[in-house]
Structures are given as C-alpha cells and as structure tokens.
Design an enzyme around this catalytic site. Structure first.
Site, PDB file in Angstrom:
ATOM      1  N   TYR A  26       1.995   0.943  -3.075  1.00 58.32           N
ATOM      2  CA  TYR A  26       0.544   1.127  -3.114  1.00 58.32           C
ATOM      3  C   TYR A  26      -0.049   1.742  -1.855  1.00 58.32           C
ATOM      4  O   TYR A  26      -1.245   2.023  -1.813  1.00 58.32           O
ATOM      5  CB  TYR A  26      -0.142  -0.216  -3.385  1.00 58.32           C
ATOM      6  CG  TYR A  26       0.284  -0.825  -4.702  1.00 58.32           C
ATOM      7  CD1 TYR A  26      -0.128  -0.265  -5.902  1.00 58.32           C
ATOM      8  CD2 TYR A  26       1.110  -1.930  -4.740  1.00 58.32           C
ATOM      9  CE1 TYR A  26       0.271  -0.800  -7.117  1.00 58.32           C
ATOM     10  CE2 TYR A  26       1.512  -2.486  -5.949  1.00 58.32           C
ATOM     11  CZ  TYR A  26       1.095  -1.913  -7.131  1.00 58.32           C
ATOM     12  OH  TYR A  26       1.494  -2.445  -8.336  1.00 58.32           O
ATOM     13  N   PRO A  44      -7.125  -6.970 -10.890  1.00 62.26           N
ATOM     14  CA  PRO A  44      -6.396  -8.010 -10.181  1.00 62.26           C
ATOM     15  C   PRO A  44      -5.440  -7.484  -9.112  1.00 62.26           C
ATOM     16  O   PRO A  44      -4.802  -6.443  -9.291  1.00 62.26           O
ATOM     17  CB  PRO A  44      -5.625  -8.742 -11.288  1.00 62.26           C
ATOM     18  CG  PRO A  44      -5.564  -7.790 -12.426  1.00 62.26           C
ATOM     19  CD  PRO A  44      -6.793  -6.949 -12.323  1.00 62.26           C
ATOM     20  N   ASN A  45      -5.390  -8.230  -8.047  1.00 61.57           N
ATOM     21  CA  ASN A  45      -4.494  -8.027  -6.907  1.00 61.57           C
ATOM     22  C   ASN A  45      -4.852  -6.827  -6.031  1.00 61.57           C
ATOM     23  O   ASN A  45      -4.234  -6.631  -4.984  1.00 61.57           O
ATOM     24  CB  ASN A  45      -3.025  -7.939  -7.353  1.00 61.57           C
ATOM     25  CG  ASN A  45      -2.585  -9.193  -8.049  1.00 61.57           C
ATOM     26  OD1 ASN A  45      -2.791 -10.289  -7.543  1.00 61.57           O
ATOM     27  ND2 ASN A  45      -2.008  -9.058  -9.234  1.00 61.57           N
ATOM     28  N   HIS A  68      -4.986   4.923 -11.114  1.00 62.18           N
ATOM     29  CA  HIS A  68      -3.891   4.102 -10.593  1.00 62.18           C
ATOM     30  C   HIS A  68      -3.379   4.729  -9.311  1.00 62.18           C
ATOM     31  O   HIS A  68      -3.178   5.946  -9.254  1.00 62.18           O
ATOM     32  CB  HIS A  68      -2.750   3.992 -11.608  1.00 62.18           C
ATOM     33  CG  HIS A  68      -3.174   3.326 -12.869  1.00 62.18           C
ATOM     34  ND1 HIS A  68      -3.337   1.964 -12.954  1.00 62.18           N
ATOM     35  CD2 HIS A  68      -3.505   3.829 -14.077  1.00 62.18           C
ATOM     36  CE1 HIS A  68      -3.742   1.664 -14.174  1.00 62.18           C
ATOM     37  NE2 HIS A  68      -3.862   2.781 -14.870  1.00 62.18           N
ATOM     38  N   GLU A 101      -9.765   6.236 -15.801  1.00 60.62           N
ATOM     39  CA  GLU A 101      -8.747   5.261 -15.407  1.00 60.62           C
ATOM     40  C   GLU A 101      -8.006   5.809 -14.181  1.00 60.62           C
ATOM     41  O   GLU A 101      -7.578   6.961 -14.174  1.00 60.62           O
ATOM     42  CB  GLU A 101      -7.780   5.067 -16.573  1.00 60.62           C
ATOM     43  CG  GLU A 101      -6.667   4.094 -16.338  1.00 60.62           C
ATOM     44  CD  GLU A 101      -5.703   3.998 -17.514  1.00 60.62           C
ATOM     45  OE1 GLU A 101      -4.674   3.327 -17.349  1.00 60.62           O
ATOM     46  OE2 GLU A 101      -5.956   4.594 -18.588  1.00 60.62           O
ATOM     47  N   ALA A 109      -2.891  -4.669 -13.348  1.00 61.89           N
ATOM     48  CA  ALA A 109      -1.959  -5.122 -14.377  1.00 61.89           C
ATOM     49  C   ALA A 109      -2.616  -5.300 -15.743  1.00 61.89           C
ATOM     50  O   ALA A 109      -1.934  -5.244 -16.765  1.00 61.89           O
ATOM     51  CB  ALA A 109      -1.291  -6.420 -13.937  1.00 61.89           C
ATOM     52  N   ASN A 127      -9.782   1.030 -11.992  1.00 58.00           N
ATOM     53  CA  ASN A 127      -8.373   0.710 -11.758  1.00 58.00           C
ATOM     54  C   ASN A 127      -8.173  -0.705 -12.282  1.00 58.00           C
ATOM     55  O   ASN A 127      -8.473  -1.670 -11.583  1.00 58.00           O
ATOM     56  CB  ASN A 127      -8.017   0.802 -10.275  1.00 58.00           C
ATOM     57  CG  ASN A 127      -6.548   0.547 -10.018  1.00 58.00           C
ATOM     58  OD1 ASN A 127      -5.856  -0.016 -10.858  1.00 58.00           O
ATOM     59  ND2 ASN A 127      -6.084   0.946  -8.855  1.00 58.00           N
ATOM     60  N   ARG A 185       0.100  -5.667   0.206  1.00 61.55           N
ATOM     61  CA  ARG A 185       0.912  -5.861  -1.001  1.00 61.55           C
ATOM     62  C   ARG A 185       1.734  -4.619  -1.298  1.00 61.55           C
ATOM     63  O   ARG A 185       1.181  -3.561  -1.571  1.00 61.55           O
ATOM     64  CB  ARG A 185       0.003  -6.165  -2.191  1.00 61.55           C
ATOM     65  CG  ARG A 185       0.757  -6.309  -3.486  1.00 61.55           C
ATOM     66  CD  ARG A 185      -0.189  -6.552  -4.654  1.00 61.55           C
ATOM     67  NE  ARG A 185       0.564  -6.545  -5.888  1.00 61.55           N
ATOM     68  CZ  ARG A 185       0.222  -5.843  -6.955  1.00 61.55           C
ATOM     69  NH1 ARG A 185      -0.869  -5.096  -6.955  1.00 61.55           N
ATOM     70  NH2 ARG A 185       0.962  -5.889  -8.040  1.00 61.55           N
ATOM     71  N   ARG A 231       7.640   3.719 -12.889  1.00 61.24           N
ATOM     72  CA  ARG A 231       7.918   2.319 -12.557  1.00 61.24           C
ATOM     73  C   ARG A 231       8.551   1.603 -13.755  1.00 61.24           C
ATOM     74  O   ARG A 231       9.081   2.237 -14.652  1.00 61.24           O
ATOM     75  CB  ARG A 231       6.622   1.658 -12.087  1.00 61.24           C
ATOM     76  CG  ARG A 231       6.085   2.363 -10.815  1.00 61.24           C
ATOM     77  CD  ARG A 231       4.854   1.743 -10.267  1.00 61.24           C
ATOM     78  NE  ARG A 231       5.136   0.381  -9.833  1.00 61.24           N
ATOM     79  CZ  ARG A 231       4.191  -0.517  -9.634  1.00 61.24           C
ATOM     80  NH1 ARG A 231       2.926  -0.210  -9.805  1.00 61.24           N
ATOM     81  NH2 ARG A 231       4.511  -1.745  -9.240  1.00 61.24           N
TER      82      ARG A 231
END
Length: 147
Positions: free
Chosen positions: A28, A15-16, A105, A103, A82, A79, A23, A112
């Site tokens: 990012y 998502p996103n 990111h 995985e 969230a 990835n 964004r 964070r």
C-alpha cells in the site's frame, strides 16, 4: 438534490485504510491517509471542487455517508477496501444514490490473491482506478471534476 453550482465530492475510505503508512507498506505504500487527504484537498481546490474526506471501518457508516452524498455531492470517490469483495449492501447503496462513483484502489487487486479479483462495487461504478497508489485518488478527482 445538490445545487448545480456546488461541486462537492465525497472521498470515502473503507476498512483498515486508517492504518496506511504502517500497514503492509510493500503493498500500500508509505503514504498515510492524512497524506492522501492533503494531496486530494490541494488538487480539489485547484480544480474548484470541495471535498468531504471520510474513513470508516464500519460498513453501515459507509452506507449512511453514501446516502447523505445523494443530497450534498456531485460525485463520490470510493476506496471500499476489503468490502469491495464482500459487500452487496454497498453495491445496493451505490446503485440507489444514482451518483457517479469512482472506485479507487491503491494496489492492483488483480495482481493479488484470487479472492480480490471480484468487485461488488465495479458493476455500479462509473469507473475504476487501481494500482497507482495515492495518485489514483488524484486521477479519480480529475475525472470527478467533469461531473
């Protein structure tokens, strides 16, 4: 199961990630998902791999694509966005497909907010690459070329 001479990797984005480039560029970066896809496809060709590059904001769609990969791919670069921090369903799907999953990111979740420090994906992933921006996808592809 996928034939041994077929080296196909699913690159899955959650998502996103369709909003990359606009964004939170301070977190990012400025690369769009299309930029990352072009980078990945170029490097995959150099490594003799083919890639299926997908993005969805819907957990069920991501799960369906993971299930499909079981029959068509030799590995997955994922990835989960969230969903990393919330999805037992993705954990179960990754465990069920019995494929190596890397995985990825763009940011370092451990630098964070505290809620981002827990991953439901990491325990069932072959490895985790985080904090290197788009380069993380290339590093994951280099690892996937070994599967």
């Amino acid at each position: 199961m996928v034939e041994s001479h077929t080296r196909r990797v699913l690159v899955l984005n959650g998502p996103n990630l369709n909003l990359l480039g606009t964004r939170e560029p301070g977190v990012y970066g400025s690369a769009t998902l299309a930029d990352i896809q072009a980078m990945v496809e170029k490097r995959a060709a150099e490594l003799g791999l083919s890639v299926i590059f997908r993005q969805s904001n819907h957990e069920g769609q991501l799960i369906d694509w993971l299930h499909e990969a079981r029959e068509t791919c030799t590995g997955v670069i994922f990835n989960p966005g969230a969903y990393t921090h919330t999805s037992v369903a993705l954990y179960d799907a990754i465990k069920a497909i019995a494929l190596p999953v890397i995985e990825v990111h763009l940011s370092n979740p451990h630098a964070r907010e505290p809620f981002r420090h827990r991953s439901f994906v990491s325990p069932v992933a072959k490895g985790v690459i985080q904090g290197f921006g788009p380069l993380g996808y290339i590093l994951a592809l280099e690892a996937a070329a070994q599967f």
